[in-house]
Design an enzyme around this catalytic site. Structure first.
Site, PDB file in Angstrom:
ATOM      1  CE  LYS A   1      -1.928  -0.978   3.931  1.00 28.37           C
ATOM      2  NZ  LYS A   1      -1.146  -2.185   4.274  1.00 28.37           N
TER       3      LYS A   1
ATOM      4  NE  ARG B   1      -3.687  -1.185  10.575  1.00 31.45           N
ATOM      5  CZ  ARG B   1      -2.595  -0.703   9.975  1.00 31.45           C
ATOM      6  NH1 ARG B   1      -2.606   0.484   9.437  1.00 31.45           N
ATOM      7  NH2 ARG B   1      -1.509  -1.421   9.920  1.00 31.45           N
TER       8      ARG B   1
ATOM      9  NE  ARG C   1       7.669  -2.317   6.056  1.00 33.48           N
ATOM     10  CZ  ARG C   1       6.343  -2.221   6.243  1.00 33.48           C
ATOM     11  NH1 ARG C   1       5.566  -1.759   5.295  1.00 33.48           N
ATOM     12  NH2 ARG C   1       5.821  -2.604   7.382  1.00 33.48           N
TER      13      ARG C   1
ATOM     14  NE  ARG D   1       6.970  -0.175  10.172  1.00 33.13           N
ATOM     15  CZ  ARG D   1       5.753  -0.199   9.618  1.00 33.13           C
ATOM     16  NH1 ARG D   1       5.558   0.360   8.429  1.00 33.13           N
ATOM     17  NH2 ARG D   1       4.752  -0.770  10.227  1.00 33.13           N
TER      18      ARG D   1
ATOM     19  NE  ARG E   1       2.815  -4.741  11.591  1.00 36.78           N
ATOM     20  CZ  ARG E   1       3.797  -4.551  10.714  1.00 36.78           C
ATOM     21  NH1 ARG E   1       4.936  -5.199  10.848  1.00 36.78           N
ATOM     22  NH2 ARG E   1       3.638  -3.708   9.728  1.00 36.78           N
TER      23      ARG E   1
END
Ligand code: ADP
Ligand code: AMP
Length: 215
Positions: A13, A88, A127, A160, A171
């Protein structure tokens, strides 16, 4: 255009929102980026949000809705907005509907990023994120031109805290339990465009652009 990008963490996203926002001059509103900035700055919101974020849980709806309201009130969405990582929950979706109604603003489409859970772990552990502007990179699929530096702003790239495998699992569970139900919710209320998010970045972008501008 006013769009929602909906999909699990790691589905792409943020990557697609950054590209589309730059091309179209839209406001890229990522609640995750805003929360990370608040944590970094040590604001009351950041102090409250940090514990939830570190364990991969959702930050309470009231805090998120206040944050989004503040950004939309700032008037930076004149050319449209891309909501990335928001809403969300059902409560957030209903809160957004109210906010848009008050502003007489219409939602043009909800773009759904479809990807199996197995692919997500690979994406998120690799990431790297720009500390300054939040743009996402990947150790294999999206390397910066200069190692560890953001192509866009030169900021430092970091991993992160919540991109560790234990937190990623939480998550994903939170996504399936609380956010996935927004897909049928929006099917009844908006134009929903479902994309196969497993394909390369430029293919996903081209497909999204074609389908968004074909109506
Ligand atoms: P989200 O915003 O949905 O959490 P990101 O856009 O941050 O996801 O993407 C997660 C990771 O996967 C990043 O490292 C990004 O560079 C990489 N990525 C994004 N889209 C693709 C793609 N189509 N193919 C391969 N890797 C991708
Ligand atoms: P993201 O960058 O979208 O993956 O978000 C990172 C973390 O920020 C999430 O795991 C949540 O803890 C929090 N967060 C971001 N957006 C929201 C939201 N809309 N509602 C609740 N929590 C959120």
């Amino acid at each position: 255009m006013n769009l929602i990008f909906l999909g699990p963490p790691g589905s792409g996203k943020g990557t697609q929102a950054a590209i589309a926002a730059k091309k179209g001059g839209f406001l890229h509103l990522s609640t995750g980026d805003l929360l990370r900035a608040a944590v970094k700055a040590g604001t009351p919101l950041g102090r409250e949000a940090k514990g939830f974020m570190d364990r991969g849980a959702l930050v309470p709806d009231a805090l998120i809705l206040a944050l989004v309201e503040e950004v939309l009130a700032g008037g930076r969405a004149a050319k449209g907005f891309l909501l990335d990582g928001f809403p969300r929950t059902r409560v957030q979706a209903e809160g957004l509907e109210e906010m848009l109604k008050r502003r007489a603003t219409r939602l043009d489409a909800v773009v759904v990023f479809a990807i199996p859970d197995g692919e997500i772990l690979r994406r998120l552990t690799g990431r790297r994120t720009c500390r300054a502007c939040g743009d996402p990179y990947h150790v294999e699929h999206r390397q910066p031109k200069i190692p560890d530096r953001c192509d866009k702003c030169g900021g430092e790239l970091f991993q992160r805290d919540d991109d560790r495998s234990e937190t990623i699992q939480n998550r994903l569970e939170v996504y399936h339990a609380q956010t996935g139900e927004l897909i049928p919710y929006y099917r009844d209320r908006a134009r929903v465009i479902e994309l196969d998010a497993t394909r390369p970045v430029d293919v996903v972008h081209a497909e999204m652009a074609k389908r968004l501008w074909s109506f």
